[in-house]
Scaffold this motif. Structure first.
Motif, short mmCIF file in Angstrom:
data_model
loop_
_atom_site.label_atom_id
_atom_site.label_comp_id
_atom_site.label_asym_id
_atom_site.label_seq_id
_atom_site.Cartn_x
_atom_site.Cartn_y
_atom_site.Cartn_z
N LEU A 144 -65.11 -31.49 35.33
CA LEU A 144 -64.96 -32.78 36.02
C LEU A 144 -63.59 -32.91 36.66
O LEU A 144 -63.46 -33.43 37.77
CB LEU A 144 -65.17 -33.93 35.04
N GLY A 145 -62.58 -32.43 35.97
CA GLY A 145 -61.23 -32.49 36.53
C GLY A 145 -61.14 -31.71 37.83
O GLY A 145 -60.55 -32.17 38.80
N THR A 146 -61.76 -30.55 37.86
CA THR A 146 -61.75 -29.73 39.07
C THR A 146 -62.52 -30.41 40.20
O THR A 146 -62.03 -30.51 41.33
CB THR A 146 -62.35 -28.34 38.80
N SER A 147 -63.73 -30.88 39.91
CA SER A 147 -64.54 -31.50 40.96
C SER A 147 -63.92 -32.80 41.45
O SER A 147 -63.92 -33.08 42.66
CB SER A 147 -65.97 -31.73 40.48
N ASP A 148 -63.36 -33.58 40.55
CA ASP A 148 -62.72 -34.83 40.96
C ASP A 148 -61.44 -34.56 41.74
O ASP A 148 -61.12 -35.26 42.72
CB ASP A 148 -62.41 -35.71 39.75
N GLY A 149 -60.69 -33.54 41.33
CA GLY A 149 -59.49 -33.19 42.07
C GLY A 149 -59.81 -32.75 43.48
O GLY A 149 -59.14 -33.14 44.45
N ASN A 150 -60.85 -31.94 43.62
CA ASN A 150 -61.27 -31.52 44.96
C ASN A 150 -61.75 -32.70 45.79
O ASN A 150 -61.48 -32.78 47.00
CB ASN A 150 -62.39 -30.47 44.85
N ASP A 151 -62.47 -33.62 45.14
CA ASP A 151 -62.94 -34.81 45.86
C ASP A 151 -61.77 -35.69 46.28
O ASP A 151 -61.77 -36.25 47.38
CB ASP A 151 -63.90 -35.60 44.96
N ALA A 152 -60.76 -35.81 45.42
CA ALA A 152 -59.60 -36.63 45.75
C ALA A 152 -58.88 -36.08 46.98
O ALA A 152 -58.47 -36.84 47.87
CB ALA A 152 -58.63 -36.67 44.56
#
Length: 275
Positions: free
Chosen positions: A131-139
């Motif tokens: 989730l951290g990776t996907s949210d970071g990419n989304d951010a």
């Protein structure tokens, strides 16, 4: 942010649950994944900023450009973002930047598994890293779509939680590290918003600083416009223009015929680079 994701009552309940003790930490957050990359020069703002749930209209921003505030924080994304953003577009960002306002991007990502409030997105020990990776990419994608270019910071909003719950705290730190690594892989600076009694304390006092945020925006509602005199941790932490302080919340203010309820921030940290 006082009422931007949780109600004010909910925040105080969460804050009380998390506990109020503050312990001094040591050492600035290590940014190991930044070492091999040539970074754009940091754009720093030092002065008074405000944050509010919905980005104000361009007309309101023009009226509020009186010199009292020099920067405004905006919610660029995240499943837990509390308000719709009809005004927040690339055109708005460009126009507000041209007025002279600096912009502070906030992303309301996954929240802790032990947090008492309900959220559309919560992390768990098993999902924290992904989730951290996907949210970071989304951010990064959300900030870039608004014209906030590489070298800009994104501040991850983490609301209060019980940091004495070791399993919960470990999961949060795993999520934050993955989020930050995703940002830095795309040359965006890592920032973090949290409370001195809990979520910010977890970052500042973590023994292992690897891949934790390099910029800390701490919520301490003492009505003191400073990033130094009330800084609750080691004096060597988050130096060199790496601190923001949310010092007052729910301040109803009128300028040029526009009334907005804002939170006040003392700022000495990176702001968006608008391309």
């Amino acid at each position: 942010m006082s009422s931007h994701r949780l109600s004010k009552k909910g925040r105080y309940v969460a804050w009380a649950t998390a506990g109020a003790a503050v312990v001094a930490g040591a050492g600035i957050a290590a940014q190991s994944s930044m070492a091999a990359t040539t970074w754009p020069a940091q754009k720093t703002f030092t002065g008074r900023a405000f944050d509010t749930c919905t980005a104000p209209s361009l007309s309101a921003m023009k009226a509020w450009h009186t010199g009292f505030y020099g920067a405004a924080a905006v919610y660029v994304g995240g499943q837990n973002r509390g308000c719709n953003q009809p005004n927040l577009t690339a055109s708005w960002v460009k126009s507000v930047n041209s007025l002279g306002f600096k912009l502070i991007p906030i992303y309301v990502g996954a929240q802790p598994p032990c947090q008492t409030s309900s959220n559309p997105e919560k992390l768990t020990a098993s999902t924290a890293a992904s989730l951290g990776t996907s949210d970071g990419n989304d951010a990064v994608a959300k900030a870039a779509a608004l014209g906030m270019t590489a070298g800009s910071p994104v501040y991850l909003d983490m609301e209060p939680y019980d940091i004495t719950n070791t399993a919960c705290n470990d999961a949060v730190l795993t999520y934050v590290r993955s989020f930050d690594k995703a940002l830095r892989a795309k040359t965006y600076r890592s920032g973090y918003y949290g409370f001195t009694s809990s979520s910010a304390k977890a970052i500042a006092t973590a023994t292992d600083k690897t891949d934790l945020p390099g910029n800390l925006w701490y919520a301490l509602w003492d009505k003191t416009n400073t990033t130094t005199s009330d800084w609750p941790w080691g004096s060597t932490q988050f130096t060199n223009h790496s601190r923001g302080h949310q010092y007052m919340v729910n301040s109803k203010e009128s300028r040029g015929g526009y009334t907005i309820t804002v939170d006040r921030d003392a700022w000495d940290a990176p702001v968006a680079i608008v391309g």
